[in-house]
Design a protein around this motif. Structure first.
Motif, PDB file in Angstrom:
ATOM      1  N   TRP A  38      -4.254 -54.043  69.341  1.00 22.06           N
ATOM      2  CA  TRP A  38      -4.400 -53.795  67.669  1.00 22.06           C
ATOM      3  C   TRP A  38      -3.415 -51.983  67.740  1.00 22.06           C
ATOM      4  O   TRP A  38      -2.881 -51.594  68.269  1.00 22.06           O
ATOM      5  CB  TRP A  38      -5.947 -52.638  67.739  1.00 22.06           C
ATOM      6  N   GLU A  39      -2.441 -52.487  66.577  1.00 20.63           N
ATOM      7  CA  GLU A  39      -1.428 -51.800  66.093  1.00 20.63           C
ATOM      8  C   GLU A  39      -2.171 -50.617  65.087  1.00 20.63           C
ATOM      9  O   GLU A  39      -2.338 -51.895  63.761  1.00 20.63           O
ATOM     10  CB  GLU A  39      -0.382 -52.221  66.026  1.00 20.63           C
ATOM     11  N   LEU A  40      -2.575 -49.547  64.605  1.00 19.58           N
ATOM     12  CA  LEU A  40      -3.003 -48.712  63.370  1.00 19.58           C
ATOM     13  C   LEU A  40      -1.874 -49.242  62.658  1.00 19.58           C
ATOM     14  O   LEU A  40      -0.935 -48.645  62.375  1.00 19.58           O
ATOM     15  CB  LEU A  40      -2.914 -47.188  64.012  1.00 19.58           C
ATOM     16  N   VAL A  41      -2.318 -49.443  61.624  1.00 21.16           N
ATOM     17  CA  VAL A  41      -1.435 -50.059  60.190  1.00 21.16           C
ATOM     18  C   VAL A  41      -1.484 -48.386  59.297  1.00 21.16           C
ATOM     19  O   VAL A  41      -0.871 -48.146  58.538  1.00 21.16           O
ATOM     20  CB  VAL A  41      -1.659 -51.099  59.893  1.00 21.16           C
ATOM     21  N   SER A  42      -2.508 -48.534  59.366  1.00 19.58           N
ATOM     22  CA  SER A  42      -3.093 -47.111  57.455  1.00 19.58           C
ATOM     23  C   SER A  42      -4.491 -46.468  57.895  1.00 19.58           C
ATOM     24  O   SER A  42      -5.584 -47.182  58.543  1.00 19.58           O
ATOM     25  CB  SER A  42      -3.259 -48.138  56.666  1.00 19.58           C
ATOM     26  N   THR A  43      -4.411 -45.791  57.038  1.00 19.47           N
ATOM     27  CA  THR A  43      -5.715 -44.655  57.156  1.00 19.47           C
ATOM     28  C   THR A  43      -5.944 -43.817  55.641  1.00 19.47           C
ATOM     29  O   THR A  43      -5.625 -44.413  55.414  1.00 19.47           O
ATOM     30  CB  THR A  43      -5.029 -43.516  58.856  1.00 19.47           C
ATOM     31  N   THR A  44      -7.243 -43.900  55.638  1.00 20.57           N
ATOM     32  CA  THR A  44      -8.025 -43.341  54.339  1.00 20.57           C
ATOM     33  C   THR A  44      -9.595 -42.502  54.733  1.00 20.57           C
ATOM     34  O   THR A  44      -9.628 -42.831  55.923  1.00 20.57           O
ATOM     35  CB  THR A  44      -7.375 -44.296  53.959  1.00 20.57           C
ATOM     36  N   THR A  45     -10.130 -42.234  53.532  1.00 22.77           N
ATOM     37  CA  THR A  45     -10.735 -41.763  53.713  1.00 22.77           C
ATOM     38  C   THR A  45     -12.062 -41.835  52.582  1.00 22.77           C
ATOM     39  O   THR A  45     -11.487 -41.888  51.534  1.00 22.77           O
ATOM     40  CB  THR A  45     -10.854 -40.501  53.886  1.00 22.77           C
ATOM     41  N   LYS A  46     -13.290 -41.757  52.704  1.00 30.47           N
ATOM     42  CA  LYS A  46     -13.752 -42.133  52.081  1.00 30.47           C
ATOM     43  C   LYS A  46     -14.702 -41.070  51.736  1.00 30.47           C
ATOM     44  O   LYS A  46     -15.822 -40.972  52.551  1.00 30.47           O
ATOM     45  CB  LYS A  46     -14.475 -43.445  52.050  1.00 30.47           C
ATOM     46  N   PRO A  47     -14.973 -40.065  50.543  1.00 26.78           N
ATOM     47  CA  PRO A  47     -16.123 -38.997  50.330  1.00 26.78           C
ATOM     48  C   PRO A  47     -17.307 -39.519  50.785  1.00 26.78           C
ATOM     49  O   PRO A  47     -17.650 -41.282  50.511  1.00 26.78           O
ATOM     50  CB  PRO A  47     -16.320 -38.655  48.978  1.00 26.78           C
ATOM     51  N   GLY A  48     -18.829 -38.846  51.515  1.00 26.76           N
ATOM     52  CA  GLY A  48     -19.867 -38.961  51.808  1.00 26.76           C
ATOM     53  C   GLY A  48     -20.730 -39.171  51.008  1.00 26.76           C
ATOM     54  O   GLY A  48     -20.434 -37.719  50.341  1.00 26.76           O
ATOM     55  N   PHE A  49     -22.017 -39.155  51.497  1.00 31.63           N
ATOM     56  CA  PHE A  49     -22.883 -38.088  50.182  1.00 31.63           C
ATOM     57  C   PHE A  49     -23.377 -36.574  51.426  1.00 31.63           C
ATOM     58  O   PHE A  49     -23.809 -36.067  50.236  1.00 31.63           O
ATOM     59  CB  PHE A  49     -24.406 -38.750  50.900  1.00 31.63           C
ATOM     60  N   THR A  50     -22.272 -36.234  51.910  1.00 37.96           N
ATOM     61  CA  THR A  50     -22.881 -34.608  52.541  1.00 37.96           C
ATOM     62  C   THR A  50     -21.780 -34.273  52.165  1.00 37.96           C
ATOM     63  O   THR A  50     -20.519 -35.146  51.459  1.00 37.96           O
ATOM     64  CB  THR A  50     -23.570 -34.890  53.955  1.00 37.96           C
ATOM     65  N   HIS A  51     -21.201 -33.174  53.112  1.00 35.64           N
ATOM     66  CA  HIS A  51     -20.370 -32.441  53.517  1.00 35.64           C
ATOM     67  C   HIS A  51     -18.960 -33.424  53.973  1.00 35.64           C
ATOM     68  O   HIS A  51     -18.127 -33.185  53.844  1.00 35.64           O
ATOM     69  CB  HIS A  51     -20.070 -31.027  53.497  1.00 35.64           C
ATOM     70  N   SER A  52     -19.387 -34.536  55.204  1.00 39.44           N
ATOM     71  CA  SER A  52     -18.627 -34.994  55.768  1.00 39.44           C
ATOM     72  C   SER A  52     -17.961 -36.393  54.958  1.00 39.44           C
ATOM     73  O   SER A  52     -18.849 -37.000  53.851  1.00 39.44           O
ATOM     74  CB  SER A  52     -19.258 -35.286  56.783  1.00 39.44           C
ATOM     75  N   SER A  53     -16.859 -36.382  55.315  1.00 37.69           N
ATOM     76  CA  SER A  53     -15.904 -38.465  54.759  1.00 37.69           C
ATOM     77  C   SER A  53     -15.900 -39.166  55.295  1.00 37.69           C
ATOM     78  O   SER A  53     -16.042 -38.696  56.918  1.00 37.69           O
ATOM     79  CB  SER A  53     -15.409 -38.219  53.665  1.00 37.69           C
ATOM     80  N   ARG A  54     -16.096 -40.229  55.731  1.00 41.41           N
ATOM     81  CA  ARG A  54     -16.097 -41.250  56.296  1.00 41.41           C
ATOM     82  C   ARG A  54     -14.379 -41.721  56.686  1.00 41.41           C
ATOM     83  O   ARG A  54     -13.218 -41.701  55.815  1.00 41.41           O
ATOM     84  CB  ARG A  54     -16.399 -42.620  56.096  1.00 41.41           C
ATOM     85  N   PHE A  55     -14.016 -41.600  57.381  1.00 42.03           N
ATOM     86  CA  PHE A  55     -12.707 -41.422  57.970  1.00 42.03           C
ATOM     87  C   PHE A  55     -12.291 -43.841  57.812  1.00 42.03           C
ATOM     88  O   PHE A  55     -12.963 -43.977  59.128  1.00 42.03           O
ATOM     89  CB  PHE A  55     -12.204 -40.784  59.214  1.00 42.03           C
ATOM     90  N   ILE A  56     -11.240 -44.385  57.495  1.00 44.42           N
ATOM     91  CA  ILE A  56     -11.487 -45.182  57.633  1.00 44.42           C
ATOM     92  C   ILE A  56      -9.917 -45.518  58.193  1.00 44.42           C
ATOM     93  O   ILE A  56      -8.847 -45.119  57.987  1.00 44.42           O
ATOM     94  CB  ILE A  56     -11.812 -45.935  56.751  1.00 44.42           C
ATOM     95  N   ALA A  57      -9.983 -46.619  59.092  1.00 49.47           N
ATOM     96  CA  ALA A  57      -8.348 -46.907  60.060  1.00 49.47           C
ATOM     97  C   ALA A  57      -7.936 -48.539  59.587  1.00 49.47           C
ATOM     98  O   ALA A  57      -9.422 -49.240  59.712  1.00 49.47           O
ATOM     99  CB  ALA A  57      -8.637 -46.636  61.015  1.00 49.47           C
ATOM    100  N   VAL A  58      -7.441 -49.109  59.531  1.00 48.76           N
ATOM    101  CA  VAL A  58      -6.719 -50.753  59.077  1.00 48.76           C
ATOM    102  C   VAL A  58      -5.625 -50.524  60.718  1.00 48.76           C
ATOM    103  O   VAL A  58      -5.154 -50.299  60.512  1.00 48.76           O
ATOM    104  CB  VAL A  58      -6.113 -51.176  57.726  1.00 48.76           C
ATOM    105  N   PHE A  59      -6.434 -51.846  61.026  1.00 48.43           N
ATOM    106  CA  PHE A  59      -5.369 -52.070  62.767  1.00 48.43           C
ATOM    107  C   PHE A  59      -4.519 -54.159  62.478  1.00 48.43           C
ATOM    108  O   PHE A  59      -5.531 -54.378  61.977  1.00 48.43           O
ATOM    109  CB  PHE A  59      -6.178 -51.766  63.998  1.00 48.43           C
TER     110      PHE A  59
END
Length: 63
Positions: A38-59
């Motif tokens: 797998w080769e990393l193509v893109s990343t993004t974050t999505k705000p979560g319900f707490t102080h943290s957020s979700r980090f999402i990567a596309v391969f």
């Protein structure tokens, strides 16, 4: 012609509650996926319900 398959992965366990990021854990997962072709193509974050957020990567990898 090269054909591709894609994979979307959420790295929630790499984001800490305070908003930090565990790069060691992230690198381990990236290296594992890289060994599987797998080769990393893109990343993004999505705000979560707490102080943290979700980090999402596309391969992608050739099929």
């Amino acid at each position: 012609m090269i054909r591709w398959e894609y994979k979307t992965v959420s790295f929630e366990e790499c984001v800490t509650f305070s908003g930090g990021f565990n790069t060691d854990k992230f690198n381990q997962k990236l290296n594992l996926l890289g060994r599987e072709g797998w080769e990393l193509v893109s990343t993004t974050t999505k705000p979560g319900f707490t102080h943290s957020s979700r980090f999402i990567a596309v391969f992608k990898r050739a099929i």
